[in-house]
Motif scaffolding. Structure first.
Motif, PDB file in Angstrom:
ATOM      1  N   LEU A 191       5.697  -1.142   1.065  1.00 19.39           N
ATOM      2  CA  LEU A 191       5.659  -2.487   1.761  1.00 19.39           C
ATOM      3  C   LEU A 191       4.795  -3.418   0.853  1.00 19.39           C
ATOM      4  O   LEU A 191       3.556  -3.005   0.465  1.00 19.39           O
ATOM      5  N   GLN A 192       5.320  -4.730   0.418  1.00 17.50           N
ATOM      6  CA  GLN A 192       4.418  -5.570  -0.405  1.00 17.50           C
ATOM      7  C   GLN A 192       3.170  -6.194   0.572  1.00 17.50           C
ATOM      8  O   GLN A 192       3.346  -6.537   1.855  1.00 17.50           O
ATOM      9  N   VAL A 193       2.063  -6.223  -0.113  1.00 16.94           N
ATOM     10  CA  VAL A 193       0.768  -6.503   0.467  1.00 16.94           C
ATOM     11  C   VAL A 193       0.202  -7.676  -0.601  1.00 16.94           C
ATOM     12  O   VAL A 193       0.546  -7.348  -1.783  1.00 16.94           O
ATOM     13  N   GLU A 194      -0.679  -8.426  -0.009  1.00 21.20           N
ATOM     14  CA  GLU A 194      -1.407  -9.356  -0.708  1.00 21.20           C
ATOM     15  C   GLU A 194      -2.397  -8.719  -1.782  1.00 21.20           C
ATOM     16  O   GLU A 194      -2.576  -9.661  -2.941  1.00 21.20           O
ATOM     17  N   GLN A 195      -2.796  -7.687  -1.527  1.00 22.01           N
ATOM     18  CA  GLN A 195      -3.981  -7.091  -2.366  1.00 22.01           C
ATOM     19  C   GLN A 195      -3.873  -5.806  -2.484  1.00 22.01           C
ATOM     20  O   GLN A 195      -3.534  -5.035  -1.671  1.00 22.01           O
ATOM     21  N   MET A 196      -4.730  -5.233  -3.473  1.00 21.39           N
ATOM     22  CA  MET A 196      -5.054  -3.675  -3.487  1.00 21.39           C
ATOM     23  C   MET A 196      -6.254  -3.274  -2.416  1.00 21.39           C
ATOM     24  O   MET A 196      -7.154  -3.907  -2.265  1.00 21.39           O
ATOM     25  N   TYR A 197      -5.683  -2.290  -1.693  1.00 19.39           N
ATOM     26  CA  TYR A 197      -7.200  -1.915  -0.647  1.00 19.39           C
ATOM     27  C   TYR A 197      -7.152  -0.419  -1.189  1.00 19.39           C
ATOM     28  O   TYR A 197      -6.870   0.256  -2.070  1.00 19.39           O
ATOM     29  N   GLU A 198      -8.010   0.161  -0.354  1.00 19.11           N
ATOM     30  CA  GLU A 198      -8.664   1.596  -0.681  1.00 19.11           C
ATOM     31  C   GLU A 198      -7.641   2.517  -0.183  1.00 19.11           C
ATOM     32  O   GLU A 198      -7.232   2.444   0.953  1.00 19.11           O
ATOM     33  N   ASP A 199      -7.135   3.615  -1.050  1.00 17.75           N
ATOM     34  CA  ASP A 199      -6.247   4.535  -0.407  1.00 17.75           C
ATOM     35  C   ASP A 199      -6.416   5.223   0.737  1.00 17.75           C
ATOM     36  O   ASP A 199      -7.848   5.564   0.884  1.00 17.75           O
ATOM     37  N   SER A 200      -5.653   5.728   1.649  1.00 20.24           N
ATOM     38  CA  SER A 200      -6.190   6.584   2.660  1.00 20.24           C
ATOM     39  C   SER A 200      -5.120   7.842   2.422  1.00 20.24           C
ATOM     40  O   SER A 200      -4.147   7.827   1.266  1.00 20.24           O
ATOM     41  N   GLU A 201      -5.382   8.817   3.341  1.00 19.51           N
ATOM     42  CA  GLU A 201      -4.502  10.023   3.058  1.00 19.51           C
ATOM     43  C   GLU A 201      -3.163   9.787   3.113  1.00 19.51           C
ATOM     44  O   GLU A 201      -2.216  10.357   2.608  1.00 19.51           O
ATOM     45  N   LEU A 202      -2.605   8.836   4.088  1.00 19.08           N
ATOM     46  CA  LEU A 202      -1.289   8.489   4.186  1.00 19.08           C
ATOM     47  C   LEU A 202      -0.812   7.427   3.218  1.00 19.08           C
ATOM     48  O   LEU A 202       0.440   7.465   3.069  1.00 19.08           O
ATOM     49  N   ILE A 203      -1.599   6.538   3.163  1.00 23.26           N
ATOM     50  CA  ILE A 203      -1.139   5.315   2.211  1.00 23.26           C
ATOM     51  C   ILE A 203      -1.685   5.076   0.958  1.00 23.26           C
ATOM     52  O   ILE A 203      -2.998   5.073   0.783  1.00 23.26           O
ATOM     53  N   LYS A 204      -0.836   4.883  -0.100  1.00 20.35           N
ATOM     54  CA  LYS A 204      -1.482   4.705  -1.613  1.00 20.35           C
ATOM     55  C   LYS A 204      -1.148   3.376  -1.934  1.00 20.35           C
ATOM     56  O   LYS A 204       0.160   2.963  -1.567  1.00 20.35           O
ATOM     57  N   PHE A 205      -1.986   2.465  -2.793  1.00 20.87           N
ATOM     58  CA  PHE A 205      -1.521   1.225  -3.110  1.00 20.87           C
ATOM     59  C   PHE A 205      -1.352   1.203  -4.629  1.00 20.87           C
ATOM     60  O   PHE A 205      -2.221   1.965  -5.344  1.00 20.87           O
ATOM     61  N   LYS A 206      -0.580   0.597  -5.180  1.00 15.81           N
ATOM     62  CA  LYS A 206      -0.115   0.580  -6.452  1.00 15.81           C
ATOM     63  C   LYS A 206       0.717  -0.709  -6.769  1.00 15.81           C
ATOM     64  O   LYS A 206       1.169  -1.557  -5.946  1.00 15.81           O
ATOM     65  N   ARG A 207       0.873  -1.119  -8.050  1.00 15.70           N
ATOM     66  CA  ARG A 207       1.410  -2.062  -8.345  1.00 15.70           C
ATOM     67  C   ARG A 207       2.730  -1.939  -9.064  1.00 15.70           C
ATOM     68  O   ARG A 207       2.940  -0.840 -10.024  1.00 15.70           O
TER      69      ARG A 207
END
Length: 290
Positions: A191-207
């Motif tokens: 899912l496209q988001v506006e910025q990087m957030y801190e990863d959680s156990e379920l969700i990882k953020f990447k470019r």
């Protein structure tokens, strides 16, 4: 019925399921002449036995014999063609089949061309810009498991993390498989988001890097027919001499998550491509075929 029963042309027509116009035509050709014509009223009467003669005409006509050929047989005193005549008719039928097959081939080619032009009207080549995504990847037992996973796990976690989604909302799945699998599918949702957030156990953020060229098609309808749209995309890719160069994205604009009627599902297929696997030159970043 007695054999000497007289039938008017209307009665004969009704019982034999043949129009009066046809009977008059057969009479004019000398194929089937009324058994009796009243000299005063000119009413035509047929004998019941002539029904068999009419059936013989209709049978030969259905086998491809012309009315002239049938009249010739009758004049020879037979209602059945000879073996050589039947062989000749079989040969003519085979030739007609060949002509019809050629017509069918030409018509099929015309239809294919029209369908291809229609396909070109809704296939586009687009640039997919670099984006930041919230990602969740797991092996799904069945593809249908994605909807409850999204509704019950992914979406609530994205909301809990306070992710600000881009507008318009851009979410898609990618399958990390080398071949089609009906179960145990390694699936990633992004899912496209506006910025990087801190990863959680379920969700990882990447470019995700920019995709300079992607063949895109909007599939309308239920998921069980999406293979037809994939076939169109791959046909287009092959015809244009392109190469698949990355994981296919499936963007669900309208689907099980927000639409009850499968006929109204909208799924956008996006396939990264390059002109040639050894060629670094890209196609124009955005070209539409309309």
């Amino acid at each position: 019925m007695a054999k000497n029963m007289r039938l008017t042309i209307g009665e004969f027509s009704r019982f034999c399921c043949v129009t009066v116009k046809t009977l008059r035509h057969y009479e004019k050709l000398g194929l089937l002449v009324p058994n009796e014509v009243d000299e005063w009223t000119r009413y035509r009467y047929y004998d019941v036995s002539q029904m068999q003669q009419l059936n013989g005409i209709l049978r030969l006509k259905s086998l491809g014999f012309s009315l002239e050929e049938i009249r010739g047989l009758f004049e020879e005193g037979t209602h059945n063609p000879s073996v050589p005549q039947m062989h000749a008719k079989m040969q003519a039928v085979e030739e007609e089949i060949m002509r019809l097959r050629e017509k069918h081939r030409v018509l099929r080619k015309m239809v294919d061309n029209i369908e291809y032009i229609s396909m070109m009207e809704h296939i586009s080549i687009q640039r997919l810009p670099e984006i930041i995504v919230a990602s969740h990847r797991r092996v799904l037992k069945h593809r249908e498991d994605f909807v409850p996973l999204f509704n019950q796990v992914i979406n609530p976690e994205i909301q809990r993390l306070g992710c600000r989604r881009t507008l318009p909302i851009y979410g898609f799945t990618m399958e990390h498989e080398q071949e089609y699998k009906s179960q145990d599918i390694d699936t990633e949702y992004c899912l496209q988001v506006e910025q990087m957030y801190e990863d959680s156990e379920l969700i990882k953020f990447k470019r995700l890097h920019e995709v300079a060229t992607a063949v895109c098609l909007k599939h309308l309808g239920p998921y069980d027919t999406i293979h037809e749209s994939f076939a169109e995309v791959m046909r287009y890719i092959a015809d244009q001499g392109l190469k698949v160069a990355g994981l296919c994205r499936m963007q669900f604009e309208e689907g099980l998550h927000n639409q009850r009627d499968p006929k109204k599902f909208i799924t956008i297929i996006q396939v990264p491509v390059i002109k040639d696997a050894k060629d670094v030159n890209r196609l124009p970043s955005e070209t539409y075929y309309q």
